[in-house]
Each structure stands twice: as structure tokens, then as C-alpha cells.
Motif scaffolding. Structure first.
Motif, PDB file in Angstrom:
ATOM      1  N   TYR A 202       0.872  -1.204  -0.075  1.00 31.19           N
ATOM      2  CA  TYR A 202       0.049  -0.001   0.010  1.00 31.19           C
ATOM      3  C   TYR A 202       0.881   1.288  -0.057  1.00 31.19           C
ATOM      4  CZ  TYR A 202      -4.486  -2.263   0.332  1.00 31.19           C
ATOM      5  OH  TYR A 202      -5.712  -3.004   0.184  1.00 31.19           O
ATOM      6  N   GLY A 226      -2.401  -1.463  -2.858  1.00 29.83           N
ATOM      7  CA  GLY A 226      -3.576  -0.368  -3.142  1.00 29.83           C
ATOM      8  C   GLY A 226      -2.814   1.093  -2.662  1.00 29.83           C
ATOM      9  N   GLU A 254      -5.666  -0.295 -12.364  1.00 28.78           N
ATOM     10  CA  GLU A 254      -6.006  -1.510 -12.277  1.00 28.78           C
ATOM     11  C   GLU A 254      -4.693  -2.332 -11.903  1.00 28.78           C
ATOM     12  OE1 GLU A 254      -6.419  -2.736 -16.666  1.00 28.78           O
ATOM     13  OE2 GLU A 254      -5.268  -0.966 -17.143  1.00 28.78           O
ATOM     14  N   GLY A 255      -5.125  -3.691 -11.982  1.00 25.07           N
ATOM     15  CA  GLY A 255      -4.210  -4.811 -11.681  1.00 25.07           C
ATOM     16  C   GLY A 255      -2.893  -4.801 -12.472  1.00 25.07           C
ATOM     17  N   TRP A 269      -6.502  -6.630  -6.820  1.00 25.16           N
ATOM     18  CA  TRP A 269      -5.915  -5.696  -5.877  1.00 25.16           C
ATOM     19  C   TRP A 269      -6.902  -5.366  -4.690  1.00 25.16           C
ATOM     20  CZ3 TRP A 269      -7.158  -0.539  -6.367  1.00 25.16           C
ATOM     21  CH2 TRP A 269      -7.802  -0.075  -7.245  1.00 25.16           C
ATOM     22  N   THR A 271      -7.620  -1.651  -2.822  1.00 25.92           N
ATOM     23  CA  THR A 271      -8.618  -0.530  -2.798  1.00 25.92           C
ATOM     24  C   THR A 271      -7.768   0.748  -2.994  1.00 25.92           C
ATOM     25  OG1 THR A 271     -10.354   0.337  -1.915  1.00 25.92           O
ATOM     26  CG2 THR A 271      -8.719  -0.405  -0.423  1.00 25.92           C
ATOM     27  N   ASN A 290     -11.103  -3.802 -11.259  1.00 26.01           N
ATOM     28  CA  ASN A 290     -10.911  -5.112 -10.775  1.00 26.01           C
ATOM     29  C   ASN A 290     -10.112  -5.162  -9.430  1.00 26.01           C
ATOM     30  OD1 ASN A 290     -11.517  -5.895 -13.715  1.00 26.01           O
ATOM     31  ND2 ASN A 290      -9.399  -5.709 -14.119  1.00 26.01           N
ATOM     32  N   GLY A 291     -10.410  -4.228  -8.668  1.00 25.24           N
ATOM     33  CA  GLY A 291     -10.290  -4.257  -7.184  1.00 25.24           C
ATOM     34  C   GLY A 291     -11.088  -4.883  -6.455  1.00 25.24           C
ATOM     35  N   THR A 292     -10.639  -5.030  -5.057  1.00 32.31           N
ATOM     36  CA  THR A 292     -11.700  -5.581  -4.172  1.00 32.31           C
ATOM     37  C   THR A 292     -12.859  -4.778  -3.582  1.00 32.31           C
ATOM     38  OG1 THR A 292      -9.787  -7.020  -3.315  1.00 32.31           O
ATOM     39  CG2 THR A 292     -11.675  -6.702  -1.919  1.00 32.31           C
ATOM     40  N   GLY A 294     -13.527  -0.660  -5.070  1.00 33.82           N
ATOM     41  CA  GLY A 294     -12.716   0.374  -5.711  1.00 33.82           C
ATOM     42  C   GLY A 294     -12.440   1.555  -5.101  1.00 33.82           C
ATOM     43  N   SER A 315     -15.436  -5.191  -9.294  1.00 35.62           N
ATOM     44  CA  SER A 315     -14.847  -4.952  -7.698  1.00 35.62           C
ATOM     45  C   SER A 315     -15.628  -6.302  -7.135  1.00 35.62           C
ATOM     46  CB  SER A 315     -15.541  -3.686  -7.114  1.00 35.62           C
ATOM     47  OG  SER A 315     -15.284  -2.507  -7.718  1.00 35.62           O
TER      48      SER A 315
END
Length: 508
Positions: A202, A226, A254-255, A269, A271, A290-292, A294, A315
Motif C-alpha cells: 500500500y 492499493g 487496475e491490476g 488488488w 482498494t 478489478n479491485g476488491t 474500488g 469490484s
């Protein structure tokens, strides 16, 4: 007796087969057939491993053959590596005397980890080939990889083997503070569009500082990574309207897997976390994929988080999870979240205009919009929801009820929907007498509601929420809430359409 004899011959046959360790083969004659003549390993970042790609090799002849060598053209120095029918050979580079039965096939799996310095300096391509046999029987399959250089941001690694961490409440997570005077990267708080950024762990904006993202910046997060905006810190995302499908002026988060099969995979990924006390956060023309979660937005020091022309897709849990936050959102599009595309929870103050909230997650539990004034187990458990206003919005999805209001007594719960298209089928009639869902008779909370009408989005699975004149949202907006330009810069006409997009004819 016949049974005993039969068992005896079966035993003899099995023992012969078990003892046989080879079979008669002839040398390969250069007539192998391949599933591909060139393998393109999709774009990778420098020094990040690729996905694994497959090549199938066929022996169409009537003979069992032996391939004397299967090897990479650059030998042991190649940046590619292979397995051949599960065998690793010499460092995954060279294989000798590989047998292949008549009318049979074998699998080769290929991957790479390569540095930008190894690539062609003009095309940024790294190439090699798989060579089968040699001399007149030589056959080749080409290997091509595009390498993208990047700025890598990650926690420090100390001599005792530990990694830099960030304190989060009583916990610590792998992370680091962005440094405006970093000796290698320079000002890490200024994200330019010259190179993409890859973040491990992070990255945190220090207190009193602002992280700024220029139009066209690209930020890629590794797994479990993140961005954190600390107490009294800010984030300014300064994207702009793009003129091509390349979204050249959008700021994209994005990832870090660039292969096409990862382009719509949720949860790659963590957040973007606007923590309790962060302030003056501004997002414009951002795409978050594609995050957990957004965006995780918490109590922001009493200041408004402004989100304009922003899209959040795929998400794993929430597109936006807001807790006692203050948000002004315009021209937002959120789709596909495991729990809710937009969750305004634990009170707060929210206003959304010309937004499209959709949820097509494959579940019967997801919703597009969730509004609540409490969190179970928190102290206090309820907080005032002073405003939750939706103007000229679309709230839709694959589930029967895509808007849920969760209210507890003991705190204010103020909400209003003006000129909105809502999907709310109420199939089991469980909300028929609920005073919060009287769409046609409750003028204090609902005005000009279109219920269960099809917006006819262009392509939901591809996150294309454009509409045309056949949409139920066409010209149903109220001019009093007009945002002059839509999410991609088109001029709205009067009366305006609902949602983030001005209608245009589809070009399918």
C-alpha cells in the motif's frame, strides 16, 4: 479352471507391460505439426513474470518417433522457460531425446520473466524461438513478448529480512509513504503519464500532502496492494476527456497483469482508501478496475469528496463503500460488484447526478445501490444520514431489486430520488406496505420515477452503458439537474437523458 487360466494370462500381460521401459522409435523427420507457428506472450512489465502459454505438438505419422532436441534458440541464456510434457529439461531451456508416439501429441508450456534492457530498443520486443531438431529437420516456433517499462513503487526491505509497514489502527500492513524527494524516482506524489506505475503493497499519501495524477497516468497494483490517503492528506486525479478508444487522457487504476484474460477479473488488488480525516479529495475522469473495493471512503474531515466522469468496474466487494462520508458525484458509472456497486453506509451526506449504477454480478444477493445509517457492532451503531439524493440517475441490474434502503431508528435517514429509473420488482410483495418504498405516492422522497423500464444499455458485459433513442431513459431527465456534458464529453440535449451517457446511435 478357465477362470484361473484367464487370470494367469492377465497377470503375465500386466507384468510384461510393467517391465517395459521403452519402445521402438525412429528419428524425427521434420514433419511435426504445431498448434501455432508464433506464440505471442501478451505484454508484460519488466521483471514481472508472464502468464503461461501453451503449444501443442502433433506427430501425424504412423511411426513412434524421437525428437533429438527441443530447445530455445538462445539456449541457457534465454529469458523464456518451458516444460515439455511435464519435464523441465536443462533449466527449462534444453530437452534431449523426447519420444512422441504415432498419431499422438505433446504439450509445451512457455512463460517468461524479462527485463526491458533485454528487449529490442526500438520496438521493446523480446524474441526467441523453440527449435525442434536441427539441420535439414529443423523446425521452429517463434516466441514474441512486448515489454513495458514502468516506475516501480514498493516497501523498503531491511537487512534483517523484514519489510516496511504502515500502521492501520492496531494492525500493520505492508506499505510505505510516497516520498516527494525520493533519490531514485524523484517526486513520488506526482504521477505523470510518461511511464506506467506499478505498486507493491500500500502506497500512502503522507499527512499534509497531496498526490496528483496527470491526465493519461496509468497505475497498476500488484495483488494485495492499493493506495491510502492519510489523515489530512489529499488525492487529486486530473484526468480529461479522451478522443480515442485508447482513453489517452483517462487516469486508469487496475491490476498489474496485462494479459487479456485478466482484463475483467475482480479482486486482483485491494482498494483506493480515502481514510478518516483525508480531505479535499477530487477525482475526474478516473477508471478504476478489478479491485476488491474500488473506492473506500470514510469520514473526510467534513469536506466533500468530488467524483466526476469516473467509472468503476468489476469490484469483488464494492465499487464504492462510503462510511459517514460526504460525496458529490456527477457522471459516474459503476458496474459489477460482489455486494453493492454503491454502498452509502453508516450515515453521511451524498448527492449523485446523472449517474449510472448497475450490477450484473452473478448472484441473487448483490444490489446496485445500498443506503443505510448504521453498522452493526459499531459504537455508536447509527449515524445521521443527512442527505442521500439521486437526480437523473439509472439504478439497474440483473437482480429483481437493485436499490435497498436499510434504516434504523435513533438517527436521521434523509433520502430523495428525482427523475430516476429504478429496477425494483418487489416480486414477493415484501415491500408493498413498507413506507420507504412508496414510489408513486411518496412525493417527499420520490419524484418522476420510472419503475422497471429497460434502459437498453449497449453491452453490459463489456461495461458499455451507452444508450440510444430506444432506451426508457431517453429524454426522461429533469433540466433542473442538468450536467451539460456527459461522462465522455458529449453535449446533453433538453430534456436530458437519465444516467451518465447522452444518447447516440449505436455502431455495433
Amino acid at each position: 479352471m478357465r477362470s484361473i487360466t484367464l487370470l494367469f494370462f492377465i497377470g503375465i500381460l500386466l507384468s510384461v507391460c510393467a517391465c517395459r521401459s521403452d519402445f521402438e522409435t525412429v528419428a524425427s523427420t521434420g514433419d511435426l505439426v504445431f498448434s501455432k507457428d508464433t506464440i505471442y506472450l501478451d505484454t508484460v512489465f519488466t521483471n514481472i513474470g508472464s502468464s503461461t502459454y501453451r503449444l501443442k505438438v502433433y506427430n501425424h505419422s504412423k511411426n513412434d518417433i524421437t525428437i533429438p532436441t527441443i530447445k530455445l534458440g538462445k539456449g541457457l541464456s534465454s529469458k523464456y522457460r518451458m516444460t515439455v510434457d511435464g519435464m523441465t529439461g536443462t533449466d527449462g531451456k534444453i530437452f534431449s531425446n523426447v519420444d512422441l508416439l504415432a498419431k499422438d501429441s505433446l504439450y509445451i508450456f512457455i512463460e517468461t520473466t524479462v527485463n526491458i534492457a533485454d528487449a529490442n530498443p526500438t520496438a521493446f520486443l523480446y524474441t526467441d524461438q523453440i527449435q525442434f531438431d536441427s539441420g535439414k529437420n529443423l523446425q521452429k516456433v517463434e516466441l514474441v513478448t512486448l515489454i513495458q517499462d514502468a516506475v516501480f513503487l514498493y516497501p523498503k526491505r531491511f537487512t534483517d529480512g523484514t519489510t516496511e509497514t504502515l500502521p492501520i489502527g492496531d494492525e500493520k500492513i505492508d506499505g510505505f509513504y510516497l516520498d516527494e524527494n525520493d533519490p531514485v524516482n524523484g517526486n513520488e506524489l506526482q504521477f505523470s503519464n510518461k511511464k506506467p506505475y506499478v505498486i507493491y503493497g500500500y502506497a500512502a499519501v503522507p499527512s499534509g500532502k497531496t498526490a496528483t495524477f496527470d491526465a493519461g497516468a496509468r497505475v497498476h497494483f500488484h495483488a494485495n496492494s492499493g493506495l491510502i490517503v492519510s489523515n489530512n492528506a489529499s488525492i487529486h486525479i486530473n484526468g480529461a476527456t479522451s478522443t480515442t478508444d485508447k482513453l489517452e487522457k483517462e487516469v486508469i487504476f487496475e491490476g498489474d497483469r496485462l494479459e487479456p484474460e485478466y482484463s475483467n477479473v475482480p479482486g486482483q488488488w485491494g482498494t483506493i482508501w480515502l481514510t478518516n480525516g483525508s480531505t479535499n479529495n477530487q477525482l475526474n475522469h478516473a477508471t478504476i478496475k478489478n479491485g476488491t473495493i474500488g473506492l473506500l471512503i470514510q469520514n473526510n474531515n467534513g469536506t466533500t469528496t468530488t467524483i466526476k466522469n469516473t467509472q468503476i468496474y468489476n469490484s469483488a466487494n464494492y465499487g464504492i463503500l462510503a462510511q459517514t462520508a460526504k460525496i458529490n458525484g456527477e457522471n459516474m458509472v459503476i458496474n459489477n460488484a460482489g455486494q453493492a456497486s454503491l454502498a452509502c453506509s453508516y450515515g453521511g451526506n451524498y448527492k449523485f447526478t446523472h449517474c449510472t449504477f448497475n450490477n450484473n454480478w452473478n448472484s441473487s444477493e448483490q444490489v446496485a445501490v445500498l443506503v443505510s445509517n448504521y453498522i452493526l457492532g459499531a459504537v455508536p451503531e447509527v449515524k445521521d444520514l443527512t442527505e442521500a439524493t439521486f437526480n437523473n440517475c439509472i439504478i439497474y441490474g440483473s437482480y429483481s431489486n437493485e436499490m435497498i434502503l436499510n434504516k434504523k431508528t435513533g438517527a436521521t435517514f434523509a433520502f430523495q430520488f428525482n427523475n430516476c429509473l429504478l429496477k425494483f420488482d418487489n416480486l414477493s410483495n415484501q415491500f408493498t406496505t413498507n413506507p420507504d418504498y412508496q414510489f408513486e405516492t411518496d412525493a417527499a422522497h420520490y419524484n418522476a420515477i420510472l419503475l422497471n423500464k429497460d434502459p437498453k444499455f449497449l453491452n453490459v458485459s463489456q461495461n458499455k452503458f451507452n444508450i440510444d433513442e430506444t432506451s426508457a431513459a431517453f429524454a426522461k431527465g429533469n433540466s433542473a439537474y442538468l450536467i451539460p456534458l456527459d461522462v465522455i464529453g458529449n453535449t446533453r440535449t433538453l430534456p436530458p437523458d437519465l444516467g451518465a451517457y447522452q444518447n447516440k446511435p449505436f455502431h455495433k
